[in-house]
Design a protein around this motif. Structure first.
Motif, mmCIF file in Angstrom:
data_model
loop_
_atom_site.group_PDB
_atom_site.id
_atom_site.type_symbol
_atom_site.label_atom_id
_atom_site.label_comp_id
_atom_site.label_asym_id
_atom_site.label_seq_id
_atom_site.Cartn_x
_atom_site.Cartn_y
_atom_site.Cartn_z
ATOM 1 N N PHE A 29 0.834 -1.195 0.000
ATOM 2 C CA PHE A 29 0.000 0.000 0.000
ATOM 3 C C PHE A 29 0.871 1.249 0.000
ATOM 4 C CE2 PHE A 29 -2.763 -3.159 1.878
ATOM 5 C CZ PHE A 29 -4.003 -2.886 1.336
ATOM 6 N N GLY A 30 0.496 2.203 -0.818
ATOM 7 C CA GLY A 30 1.093 3.522 -0.746
ATOM 8 C C GLY A 30 0.113 4.449 -0.055
ATOM 9 N N VAL A 31 0.622 5.507 0.540
ATOM 10 C CA VAL A 31 -0.240 6.503 1.169
ATOM 11 C C VAL A 31 -0.396 7.650 0.183
ATOM 12 C CG1 VAL A 31 -0.521 8.111 3.099
ATOM 13 C CG2 VAL A 31 0.416 5.818 3.504
ATOM 14 N N LEU A 32 -1.595 7.738 -0.394
ATOM 15 C CA LEU A 32 -1.870 8.752 -1.416
ATOM 16 C C LEU A 32 -2.138 10.126 -0.817
ATOM 17 C CD1 LEU A 32 -4.272 6.723 -3.736
ATOM 18 C CD2 LEU A 32 -1.794 7.040 -3.939
ATOM 19 N N CYS A 33 -2.683 10.129 0.400
ATOM 20 C CA CYS A 33 -2.945 11.403 1.061
ATOM 21 C C CYS A 33 -2.772 11.210 2.561
ATOM 22 C CB CYS A 33 -4.341 11.936 0.739
ATOM 23 S SG CYS A 33 -5.687 10.856 1.226
ATOM 24 N N ASP A 34 -2.409 12.283 3.217
ATOM 25 C CA ASP A 34 -2.186 12.282 4.664
ATOM 26 C C ASP A 34 -2.859 13.541 5.197
ATOM 27 O OD1 ASP A 34 -1.249 12.527 7.269
ATOM 28 O OD2 ASP A 34 0.837 12.111 6.754
ATOM 29 N N ILE A 35 -3.978 13.354 5.858
ATOM 30 C CA ILE A 35 -4.746 14.484 6.372
ATOM 31 C C ILE A 35 -4.477 14.625 7.861
ATOM 32 C CG2 ILE A 35 -7.058 15.454 6.704
ATOM 33 C CD1 ILE A 35 -7.872 13.632 4.248
ATOM 34 N N ASP A 36 -3.904 15.747 8.251
ATOM 35 C CA ASP A 36 -3.641 16.047 9.655
ATOM 36 C C ASP A 36 -4.856 16.807 10.192
ATOM 37 O OD1 ASP A 36 -2.817 17.170 12.106
ATOM 38 O OD2 ASP A 36 -0.726 17.252 11.426
ATOM 39 N N ILE A 54 -5.386 10.922 9.081
ATOM 40 C CA ILE A 54 -6.075 10.023 8.165
ATOM 41 C C ILE A 54 -5.128 9.747 7.003
ATOM 42 C CG2 ILE A 54 -8.077 9.673 6.670
ATOM 43 C CD1 ILE A 54 -9.520 11.866 8.362
ATOM 44 N N LEU A 55 -4.752 8.476 6.855
ATOM 45 C CA LEU A 55 -3.865 8.064 5.785
ATOM 46 C C LEU A 55 -4.699 7.367 4.708
ATOM 47 C CD1 LEU A 55 -1.060 6.493 8.023
ATOM 48 C CD2 LEU A 55 -1.240 8.861 7.209
ATOM 49 N N GLY A 56 -4.708 7.917 3.519
ATOM 50 C CA GLY A 56 -5.435 7.312 2.400
ATOM 51 C C GLY A 56 -4.556 6.272 1.735
ATOM 52 N N ALA A 57 -4.780 5.000 2.055
ATOM 53 C CA ALA A 57 -3.922 3.917 1.583
ATOM 54 C C ALA A 57 -4.487 3.277 0.318
ATOM 55 C CB ALA A 57 -3.773 2.856 2.674
ATOM 56 N N CYS A 58 -3.576 2.964 -0.619
ATOM 57 C CA CYS A 58 -4.002 2.330 -1.863
ATOM 58 C C CYS A 58 -2.984 1.277 -2.281
ATOM 59 C CB CYS A 58 -4.144 3.371 -2.970
ATOM 60 S SG CYS A 58 -4.656 2.657 -4.554
ATOM 61 N N ASN A 59 -3.490 0.111 -2.626
ATOM 62 C CA ASN A 59 -2.681 -0.941 -3.217
ATOM 63 C C ASN A 59 -3.091 -0.978 -4.697
ATOM 64 O OD1 ASN A 59 -2.325 -3.713 -4.272
ATOM 65 N ND2 ASN A 59 -1.424 -4.078 -2.262
ATOM 66 N N PRO A 60 -2.268 -0.428 -5.594
ATOM 67 C CA PRO A 60 -2.689 -0.284 -6.990
ATOM 68 C C PRO A 60 -3.197 -1.565 -7.656
ATOM 69 C CG PRO A 60 -0.774 1.067 -6.601
ATOM 70 C CD PRO A 60 -0.964 0.224 -5.362
ATOM 71 N N PRO A 61 -2.522 -2.720 -7.512
ATOM 72 C CA PRO A 61 -3.065 -3.916 -8.170
ATOM 73 C C PRO A 61 -4.456 -4.300 -7.655
ATOM 74 C CG PRO A 61 -0.768 -4.282 -7.561
ATOM 75 C CD PRO A 61 -1.202 -2.999 -6.916
ATOM 76 N N LEU A 62 -4.666 -4.176 -6.353
ATOM 77 C CA LEU A 62 -5.981 -4.510 -5.793
ATOM 78 C C LEU A 62 -7.025 -3.472 -6.209
ATOM 79 C CD1 LEU A 62 -4.972 -5.719 -2.222
ATOM 80 C CD2 LEU A 62 -5.664 -7.118 -4.182
ATOM 81 N N ALA A 63 -6.639 -2.206 -6.224
ATOM 82 C CA ALA A 63 -7.570 -1.164 -6.661
ATOM 83 C C ALA A 63 -7.967 -1.381 -8.117
ATOM 84 C CB ALA A 63 -6.936 0.215 -6.480
ATOM 85 N N LYS A 64 -7.012 -1.751 -8.955
ATOM 86 C CA LYS A 64 -7.306 -1.998 -10.369
ATOM 87 C C LYS A 64 -8.286 -3.161 -10.517
ATOM 88 C CE LYS A 64 -5.058 -2.808 -14.849
ATOM 89 N NZ LYS A 64 -5.816 -3.967 -15.274
ATOM 90 N N ARG A 65 -8.040 -4.245 -9.796
ATOM 91 C CA ARG A 65 -8.960 -5.396 -9.854
ATOM 92 C C ARG A 65 -10.362 -4.982 -9.435
ATOM 93 N NH1 ARG A 65 -6.358 -9.844 -6.248
ATOM 94 N NH2 ARG A 65 -8.526 -10.527 -6.128
ATOM 95 N N ALA A 66 -10.450 -4.222 -8.368
ATOM 96 C CA ALA A 66 -11.762 -3.807 -7.862
ATOM 97 C C ALA A 66 -12.466 -2.873 -8.842
ATOM 98 C CB ALA A 66 -11.604 -3.135 -6.496
ATOM 99 N N LEU A 67 -11.729 -1.918 -9.393
ATOM 100 C CA LEU A 67 -12.327 -0.976 -10.336
ATOM 101 C C LEU A 67 -12.754 -1.656 -11.638
ATOM 102 C CD1 LEU A 67 -10.009 2.087 -9.739
ATOM 103 C CD2 LEU A 67 -12.478 1.975 -9.279
ATOM 104 N N GLU A 68 -12.054 -2.705 -12.015
ATOM 105 C CA GLU A 68 -12.463 -3.453 -13.207
ATOM 106 C C GLU A 68 -13.797 -4.168 -12.984
ATOM 107 O OE1 GLU A 68 -8.965 -5.786 -14.035
ATOM 108 O OE2 GLU A 68 -8.104 -4.197 -15.269
ATOM 109 N N GLU A 69 -14.095 -4.498 -11.742
ATOM 110 C CA GLU A 69 -15.364 -5.150 -11.407
ATOM 111 C C GLU A 69 -16.486 -4.146 -11.158
ATOM 112 O OE1 GLU A 69 -16.074 -8.268 -11.621
ATOM 113 O OE2 GLU A 69 -14.028 -8.946 -11.983
#
Length: 130
Positions: A29-36, A54-69
Motif C-alpha cells: 500500500f502507498g499513502v496517497l494522502c495524509d490528512i492532519d 487520516i492516511l489514504g492507503a491504496c494498493n494499486p493492483p488490488l484497486a485496479k482489480r476492484a475498479l475493473e469489477e
C-alpha cells in the motif's frame, strides 16, 4: 456492527504514524494522502483537537482489480487508515474492507475484500507487536 479493524499501539504518535506507513508499504500500500485533522481544525476552525491523522492507503493492483469489477468503486477509495490519540495511548484503525464493500452489491469484490482484510490484519498485528 464494527466498521473498522483496530489496535492499540505503543509509542509516540509520530513514530506510530511512521511505523504504520512502513507497515502499509510492506503490504503493497502507498499513502496517497495524509490528512492532519488536528492541524486542519486549528487552521480552519481555530479549534484544538487531539492528534489525528487520516492516511489514504491504496494498493494499486488490488484497486485496479476492484475498479475493473465496479467502476464507481472509486467513490469509496482509497482505503482509510487512521492514527489517533486516546487517553490510553495511540490507536491505529483501518476500514474493514468487508463492511466498506458491503454497500456494493457485487460478489466479484469479495476476493478483493478478503485480500485487503488479510493485509490490514498483518499491518495491525505487526504494529501491536512492535
Amino acid at each position: 456492527m464494527p466498521y473498522t479493524l483496530e489496535e492499540r499501539v505503543s509509542g509516540e504518535f509520530d513514530d506510530v504514524v511512521s511505523q504504520t506507513e512502513a507497515a502499509l508499504s510492506d503490504e503493497g500500500f502507498g499513502v496517497l494522502c495524509d490528512i492532519d485533522v488536528q492541524k486542519t481544525f486549528a487552521k480552519k476552525l481555530d479549534a484544538e483537537y487531539r492528534q489525528y491523522r487520516i492516511l489514504g492507503a491504496c494498493n494499486p493492483p488490488l484497486a485496479k482489480r476492484a475498479l475493473e469489477e465496479e467502476i464507481r468503486l472509486g467513490a469509496l477509495l482509497p482505503c482509510n487508515v487512521v492514527v489517533y490519540e486516546t487517553d490510553d495511548g495511540v490507536r491505529v484503525s483501518a476500514v474493514d474492507p468487508h463492511e466498506l464493500l458491503s454497500v456494493v452489491d457485487n460478489p466479484a469484490l469479495d476476493e478483493v475484500a478478503d485480500e485487503v482484510r488479510e493485509r490490514f490484519d498483518r499491518v495491525l498485528d505487526g504494529l501491536a507487536e512492535a
